[in-house]
Every structure is written in C-alpha cells, then in structure tokens.
Design a protein around this motif. Structure first.
Motif, mmCIF file in Angstrom:
data_model
loop_
_atom_site.group_PDB
_atom_site.id
_atom_site.type_symbol
_atom_site.label_atom_id
_atom_site.label_comp_id
_atom_site.label_asym_id
_atom_site.label_seq_id
_atom_site.Cartn_x
_atom_site.Cartn_y
_atom_site.Cartn_z
ATOM 1 N N ASN A 1 -4.109 8.272 -2.743
ATOM 2 C CA ASN A 1 -5.258 8.181 -1.847
ATOM 3 C C ASN A 1 -5.319 6.851 -1.099
ATOM 4 N N MET A 2 -4.383 5.964 -1.379
ATOM 5 C CA MET A 2 -4.483 4.615 -0.822
ATOM 6 C C MET A 2 -3.079 4.045 -0.635
ATOM 7 N N THR A 3 -2.881 3.300 0.442
ATOM 8 C CA THR A 3 -1.578 2.688 0.714
ATOM 9 C C THR A 3 -1.766 1.237 1.138
ATOM 10 N N VAL A 4 -0.945 0.358 0.572
ATOM 11 C CA VAL A 4 -0.922 -1.041 1.007
ATOM 12 C C VAL A 4 0.532 -1.467 1.151
ATOM 13 N N ALA A 5 0.740 -2.542 1.889
ATOM 14 C CA ALA A 5 2.062 -3.162 1.964
ATOM 15 C C ALA A 5 2.086 -4.352 1.015
ATOM 16 N N THR B 1 2.160 8.282 -10.748
ATOM 17 C CA THR B 1 1.185 8.397 -9.659
ATOM 18 C C THR B 1 1.270 7.214 -8.700
ATOM 19 N N LEU B 2 2.086 6.226 -9.029
ATOM 20 C CA LEU B 2 2.310 5.091 -8.138
ATOM 21 C C LEU B 2 3.653 5.306 -7.444
ATOM 22 N N ILE B 3 3.622 5.382 -6.130
ATOM 23 C CA ILE B 3 4.829 5.682 -5.350
ATOM 24 C C ILE B 3 5.201 4.460 -4.518
ATOM 25 N N VAL B 4 6.446 4.071 -4.585
ATOM 26 C CA VAL B 4 6.956 2.928 -3.822
ATOM 27 C C VAL B 4 7.836 3.444 -2.690
ATOM 28 N N GLU B 5 7.599 2.940 -1.496
ATOM 29 C CA GLU B 5 8.362 3.375 -0.322
ATOM 30 C C GLU B 5 8.814 2.156 0.477
ATOM 31 N N VAL B 6 10.093 2.082 0.747
ATOM 32 C CA VAL B 6 10.605 1.069 1.669
ATOM 33 C C VAL B 6 10.683 1.740 3.034
ATOM 34 N N SER B 7 9.719 1.442 3.887
ATOM 35 C CA SER B 7 9.589 2.146 5.165
ATOM 36 C C SER B 7 10.441 1.493 6.242
ATOM 37 N N GLN B 8 11.452 2.223 6.691
ATOM 38 C CA GLN B 8 12.273 1.737 7.803
ATOM 39 C C GLN B 8 11.466 1.723 9.093
ATOM 40 N N GLU B 9 10.582 2.681 9.237
ATOM 41 C CA GLU B 9 9.764 2.771 10.444
ATOM 42 C C GLU B 9 8.829 1.571 10.579
ATOM 43 N N LEU B 10 8.110 1.260 9.491
ATOM 44 C CA LEU B 10 7.120 0.188 9.552
ATOM 45 C C LEU B 10 7.692 -1.172 9.177
ATOM 46 N N LYS B 11 8.926 -1.168 8.642
ATOM 47 C CA LYS B 11 9.575 -2.405 8.188
ATOM 48 C C LYS B 11 8.725 -3.128 7.151
ATOM 49 N N GLN B 12 8.211 -2.333 6.210
ATOM 50 C CA GLN B 12 7.393 -2.859 5.126
ATOM 51 C C GLN B 12 7.717 -2.102 3.836
ATOM 52 N N THR B 13 7.471 -2.772 2.707
ATOM 53 C CA THR B 13 7.500 -2.083 1.419
ATOM 54 C C THR B 13 6.085 -1.639 1.114
ATOM 55 N N LEU B 14 5.901 -0.356 0.908
ATOM 56 C CA LEU B 14 4.571 0.222 0.736
ATOM 57 C C LEU B 14 4.357 0.675 -0.706
ATOM 58 N N ILE B 15 3.140 0.510 -1.173
ATOM 59 C CA ILE B 15 2.724 1.075 -2.454
ATOM 60 C C ILE B 15 1.652 2.113 -2.169
ATOM 61 N N HIS B 16 1.896 3.334 -2.590
ATOM 62 C CA HIS B 16 0.918 4.420 -2.476
ATOM 63 C C HIS B 16 0.314 4.625 -3.865
ATOM 64 N N ILE C 1 -1.005 -6.651 1.892
ATOM 65 C CA ILE C 1 -1.473 -6.749 3.272
ATOM 66 C C ILE C 1 -1.702 -5.340 3.813
ATOM 67 N N LYS C 2 -2.416 -5.301 4.900
ATOM 68 C CA LYS C 2 -2.714 -4.013 5.521
ATOM 69 C C LYS C 2 -1.423 -3.399 6.046
ATOM 70 N N PRO C 3 -1.128 -2.175 5.690
ATOM 71 C CA PRO C 3 0.105 -1.559 6.190
ATOM 72 C C PRO C 3 -0.002 -1.253 7.685
ATOM 73 N N ARG C 4 1.113 -1.343 8.358
ATOM 74 C CA ARG C 4 1.138 -0.928 9.754
ATOM 75 C C ARG C 4 0.892 0.579 9.828
ATOM 76 N N ILE C 5 0.384 1.006 10.938
ATOM 77 C CA ILE C 5 0.060 2.427 11.103
ATOM 78 C C ILE C 5 1.216 3.125 11.823
ATOM 79 N N PRO C 6 1.674 4.251 11.311
ATOM 80 C CA PRO C 6 2.789 4.966 11.955
ATOM 81 C C PRO C 6 2.314 5.775 13.166
ATOM 82 N N TYR C 7 2.049 5.057 14.250
ATOM 83 C CA TYR C 7 1.625 5.733 15.474
ATOM 84 C C TYR C 7 2.786 6.541 16.060
ATOM 85 N N ARG C 8 2.451 7.414 16.973
ATOM 86 C CA ARG C 8 3.452 8.151 17.740
ATOM 87 C C ARG C 8 3.137 7.987 19.229
#
Length: 711
Positions: free
Chosen positions: A399-403, A428-443, A468-475
């Motif tokens: 329900n929540m994501t941070v970088a 229930t804790l998911i780690v994502e290395v986002s190539q799009e946002l160039k951030q490591t995210l914790i969900h 920190i606040k994660p970048r938003i994956p705009y289109r």
C-alpha cells in the motif's frame, strides 16, 4: 520418538486488533499450564512473546511468535500475532498453519477495523474460530454491545458460551452456559471457584444455553433429531457437534476474559484441548497436483515453511509445519520448488526467543530448523521422489512505496544485502530496483512497516539510510497529428554519416484506420513493456530509404520513447509512419538513420500537442462512520475523486480515485486522522491526463534539470 502423537497436537493462533490483549493472554496460557512461574507484562517488557528489542521499545507486537505448552495430555502450539495491519503478513502466515484461531475482541472498543481485516483471512483459510471478549474488567467495557457488533459483522454463527455477571471494576464472575456453571475468581485471578448459577441469572443462562444447543444441533441432522427427542444434548454430543460445526466454519463460540487479571484463560484452554480440532481432524491438505495429503504420522514426510527469521551469529531460522509423516534430525528432504536436497541437521521447539533441541516432530506439529541452504517461505520439503507441493501463502499487495538511499557513498552493496535479507524474512516487503525511475524502491504495507525495515537496516546491518519520495512513473503521449523531418549529416574524414527521415506521428487508438494519403508497405505493432503501444508503418515509396534501414529508424524512435521529450518519461500510444527520406550511397548506415529517426520523432512529438499522463489508483478506505467526513476531506485535498461510499458492517468504505503523486504520506495521515481506526488498500487503476497547471510545472522542472545536466 515424539513426545506427542498427531491426535494430541493443537495449533492455535491468537488474533485481533492492536491492543486487544493477545500477548497478555499468551502469558496467561503459559502460566496456567505451569510453563512459566510468573506472568510477564507489556509494561515491564518481560513477556515471552514480545522479546524483541524493537517490540519492547514500541510497546506492541510486530512479529508473530511461536510458543507451546502442555495441557491435560495435549501439546498446544500458540502463535501470537501483531494487531496492526502493517504486519498482516505475519498474521496470514500464522493462519496458514493454525488449526484454530482465537479472535480477541476489546470489550471497550468492540469490533475494530483490524478485527474485520483479519476476519477476511480466517474466511479464506476456513480456520475454526473462537471469539474471546477481553478487558471486561475495564471501565466502559460493554459485553452486550460487543456481542451485537460481532453478530452484525460475522453473522448469527457467533454463539455465546459465556457472559459476565458484571463488568468493569467488579468483574470477577463468568457464567458458562455450556457447562451451566458460574466461575468465581479471586482478585488475583487464576483458578476459579465453580458455583451454581445464581437464581437471578438463571433465566438468561437457560435461554442462552438453549440457543447454544440449537446452534450446535442445527448443523447436524442426527443431533437435531436427538434434540427434538430429548430436548437436550449430553456433553459428548455437544463436544462432537461443536467440533464439527467449528471445522465447517458453521459456528464460532464466544468466551469471556480478563487476560490482564488472568480470569477465564484456563477455561479457554480447556475448551481448546477438549473441543477444538487436532491437526489430524482438519480436512487433509490438497497439493498443487491435486493429491490429498492426510495428516498422518505414518505417511511420507512433508513439511511446509511458513516463516523465516535471521538470528545474529546463527543464521536463518526456518519455521515449518509437518503436514505428513515424521521429521527427524539428520533426515534429508527434497525441496519441491528448487530441487535441492536439504539436510535437517537440527530440530527445535521454540518458546519466543528460546530454542529447545528435539529429535523428532510428527504430522500436525510445528517447529523450526537452522541453516537450510536454499529454502524459503512457501517452500514444501518432502521425502525424495514424492513430488508434493502445498499451496503457497498469498500475501496482499503493498500500500506504500518509498525510495531508499544510503547516507554514505560506497555502502550500496551493504544495503543491497540488507534488503535481500529483509525480503527473505518478510514476503510483504518488496524491493525493486527501478530502471525507469533510477531509484531503489521499497513497497510495503504502511509507515509502521517501513519504520521496522529502517530499524533493521540500521541496527542489524549497520547501514545508515534515508527514505525519499519516489519519482512518479508518468507517461507521455500526443493529442493530434504532426509531421517532421530530420537530416543527420556528419563528415570527419573518410566515410561520414548521412540519413534523412520524414515521418508522421498520430495518437494511436484501437481500430484506427490506416494513415490517410500514404502508401502502406509494412506495419509493426509493438506492445510496450511500460504499457500502451507503438504502431510503426513503413510508407516509403520509390526506394527513398532502403528497407534495411527501417529497423534502425524504429530503434531511434523507440529509444526516444524511453526518455520522452517533456519529462524524460516513457511515451505510449503513438503511431509513427515513415513516408520519405534520403540516403547516400557511401555515408548512409544504421547509426545515421537511428539518429535521424530519433530526432525527427522528437521534433514531431513536440508539435503534436503533447500531454503528460499520471498514474491514478483506486483507494478503498475502511473507517468508522463518525470519521467518514474527515477521511473524505483529506482525500479531496489530494485531488481525489470520491466515487462512492458503501456500508460494510458498521464501517463505511470510501471509494476514490487518487493520483499516485498525491499519496505520499497517506498512511501516516490516515492513522493520525482516525487514531489508527481505519485502513486502506490501493491498486493501480489507469493513466489519465494531468491538469494543465500540474503538467506545466513538471515540464518546467524537467527542463531546468535537463539544462543543468547538459552543463
């Protein structure tokens, strides 16, 4: 040989909203059975369950804890669970292996949001369930209201077995309508005196006794016939009827408690050992291959790993339930998921943070082992060649994501290892290395869940981090047609570079006709990894550009679509038609046409009324009726569109669509607004156009950043 056989093992999970008294009840159960000589308390930070430093610091349970006790010839495994929905993964894992649940209700607060949330999972697992109304000795306790709310939420299957003669400070007598006895406790609690039901309570007790018998009989035709014949059911008939109804999820007995003063816990344990199902009385497990796996000690060995924790200087401790056969230390079992053979070097009974070595566990029992090489939560291990795989635990989406970033440079690898370990312990804790946002995210599930992750990283793994606040994956997309051409020409001695491309771009939609006025020679449809489509047309006539350069032009277009012209976000839903161009017999090559295609696309895009799309999520907020207005007001301040309100029990469910960019800090905000009495879920809905002023701000911010990067 195991001390207890399968028929004498009971697995109980303690459930309920935070603060309802689960950990205190666990202490009572261990004390009543003689396992401990003094009950610990939350205030004194010395309970068996809440041993972790972080739990003692915060004053509430964060992790599920396995304990056990022996009671009248039975072994009762007890799993104490946290009450905040941020730690729902701990609850689900425990429910997966439990054979009975005890749902504690706070007599002051009634049925709370956390109770409702947990109930959905008990329904999913069809866990036999007992309700226990706790804190009946507190001021403002209201047993009757709590029972009404329980029946409103969980149906008429809630059957009163006990009620208090009085409540509040004077609570010390419980009337049991199953045994038709009154239990009178000393002020210090413990073992009660058994007395006849007082005359003034007789009518109410008789009525509830009759209701209980009818509830039991209504779920069994043979018992119904006996009840009609005799007007009563004997003790064995009631016991068997209750057990059958509980296994079928047809009846939920309700008891009374003051866990703080140890009143009622002994009777509850007596009901667990006398009535609640043993592991082998529950329906057999069905493997993913459709095989039935009876809970029998004589069957092939099969265990299921439901929880993993990492212990300093020791390693990973894997908790498992034996679903079939018997497991001995030194045994080798095959992991169905990985194919690896694991040796069970040690077996343990676990009591909070204490471990006791044992040599064998039989079907139905729960234990732990150390240092499995390649085994994780949800893995099934079995006798070689049996091919059993039990159904995995399905955990809820985050329900929540941070970088996350390290405070010191050079510690990225340490952070990566820490996050891997956290993920191993907490599915229930998911780690994502986002190539799009160039951030490591914790969900994660919420702000408390995140705080625990940060504590572990910093205290156990010694890495200082910040969120920190994660970048938003705009289109990005376009709203009208545009054309552009670009000539790439480069000469620096020897062979140069030359390519010129003319192209048209249009907003793509399903079923659109071929481009007007162009001669279509080829059409490629590309489903983009980030959503939407690119439709690429070859409309070249007269050999202006060789077909061999079309893939290079496409590559250039695709490259620019991965860093859109407005904000550097992905581009989607565009049709590109290449209709003209020029080549050079010597200097034209793939790189030339890739660059020409990229730049022509960029220029056309900027002329095609470009638009930014933002991700919007559906938010469902479950809250008490009196807080609905505050919840809606907060959502509307986040550019939310409230689409409706549904009633769910005595809660309201607010349904809204909210831009992801506005959800930062929502978990904390909701907890503050509702004093922790609400919960929410969110799931992706769609990409929608941004308001003009927000789009302008984003483009301006990006252009400043892009210029700085160029400098």
């Amino acid at each position: 040989m195991a001390e207890f056989d399968t028929s004498h093992v009971k697995n109980v999970v303690l459930l309920g909203h935070a603060g309802c008294g689960k950990t205190t009840l666990a202490e009572c159960m261990l004390y009543e059975a003689g396992l401990i000589t003094r009950r610990g308390t939350i205030a004194e930070k010395n309970t068996i369950g809440d041993y972790h430093e972080l739990e003692q610091e915060r004053g509430n349970s964060i992790f599920s804890k396995l304990m056990h006790t022996k009671w009248r010839g039975y072994k009762i495994n007890i799993i104490d669970t946290p009450g905040y929905d941020d730690f729902v993964g701990e609850v689900i894992s425990a429910l997966r292996v439990a054979d009975t649940g005890v749902m504690l209700l706070n007599a002051i607060m009634g049925v709370e949001v956390g109770t409702d949330v947990i109930w959905d999972y008990t329904e999913q697992f069809k866990t036999p369930m007992i309700f226990a109304v706790n804190k009946l000795d507190e001021d403002n306790a209201d047993f009757d209201r709590t029972v009404r709310e329980a029946k409103a939420h969980f149906g008429s299957k809630v059957a009163v077995v006990q009620y208090p003669r009085q409540q509040g400070a004077g609570f010390h007598e419980i009337i049991d309508v199953l045994r038709m006895t009154m239990y009178k406790f000393k002020d210090t609690g413990g073992k009660p005196e058994k007395l006849p039901i007082p005359d003034e309570e007789r009518a109410r007790a008789d009525e509830l006794h009759k209701e209980l018998i009818e509830a039991v009989a209504s779920n069994d035709e043979s018992l119904m016939e006996k009840y009609f014949d005799k007007g009563e059911l004997d003790e064995d008939e009631m016991k068997n009827g209750l057990k059958k109804a509980m296994i079928n999820h047809d009846l939920f007995p309700l008891f009374c408690l003051s866990a703080e003063r140890n009143m009622g816990s002994g009777r509850l344990m007596g009901f667990i050992d006398n009535v609640c199902p043993s592991a082998n009385e529950m329906p057999p497990q069905t493997t993913q291959g459709g095989k039935s796996l009876p809970c029998e000690a004589s069957g092939p060995a099969c265990i299921f790993v439901f929880k993993t924790i990492s212990e300093p200087h020791v390693g990973d401790l894997s908790f498992f339930k034996v679903y079939s056969g018997a497991v001995q230390s030194g045994m080798e079992l095959e992991n169905e998921s990985t194919g690896v053979t694991e040796k069970i070097n040690q077996l343990f009974l676990v009591e909070g943070n204490k471990r006791t070595n044992i040599t064998e566990l039989v079907a139905g029992d729960i234990g732990a082992t150390l240092k499995l090489r390649n085994t994780h939560v949800n893995n099934t291990l079995h006798t070689k060649g049996k091919n059993y795989e039990l159904n995995p635990i399905e955990f809820p989406p985050p329900n929540m994501t941070v970088a996350i970033e390290t405070l010191k440079k050079g510690e990225e690898e340490k952070l990566s290892q820490a996050l891997h370990q956290l993920r191993e312990e907490d599915p229930t804790l998911i780690v994502e290395v986002s190539q799009e946002l160039k951030q490591t995210l914790i969900h994660c599930q919420g702000d408390m869940h995140l705080a625990v992750a940060k504590w572990k990283i910093e205290h156990l793994h010694k890495v200082d981090v910040k969120f920190i606040k994660p970048r938003i994956p705009y289109r990005e997309t376009i709203r009208r047609m545009a054309e552009a051409n670009y000539r790439h020409k480069k000469q620096s001695g020897g062979s140069g570079q030359f390519g010129e491309v003319f192209l048209r771009i249009e907003p793509w939609y399903e079923g659109m006709p071929d481009p007007n006025g162009l001669n279509v020679r080829g059409r490629d449809v590309h489903d983009l990894d980030w959503g939407g489509k690119l439709v690429f047309y070859n409309c070249i006539v007269g050999g202006a550009i060789d077909n061999r350069f079309q893939p290079s032009i496409l590559k250039g277009v695709m490259e620019k679509m991965q860093t859109g012209p407005l904000t550097g976000s992905y581009v989607r839903d565009v049709r590109v038609s290449v209709y003209d161009g020029k080549m050079h017999p010597v200097d034209s090559n793939d790189i030339s046409f890739k660059i020409a295609g990229l730049m022509a696309f960029k220029q056309a895009f900027q002329q095609a009324d470009p638009q930014i799309l933002e991700p919007v999520y559906q938010i469902d907020v479950l809250c008490p009726d009196d807080l609905t207005g505050a919840v809606m007001g907060d959502l509307q301040s986040r550019r939310a569109v409230v689409e409706g309100i549904d009633t769910q029990g005595h809660f309201q469910k607010v349904i809204a669509k909210v831009p992801l960019a506005e959800m930062d800090g929502y978990s904390s905000s909701l907890r503050s607004i509702t004093q922790g009495r609400a919960k929410f879920t969110m799931k992706f809905f769609d990409y929608v156009p941004m308001p003009f002023d927000e789009q302008r701000r984003l483009i301006d911010d990006y252009s400043k950043t892009a210029k700085e990067e160029l400098v």
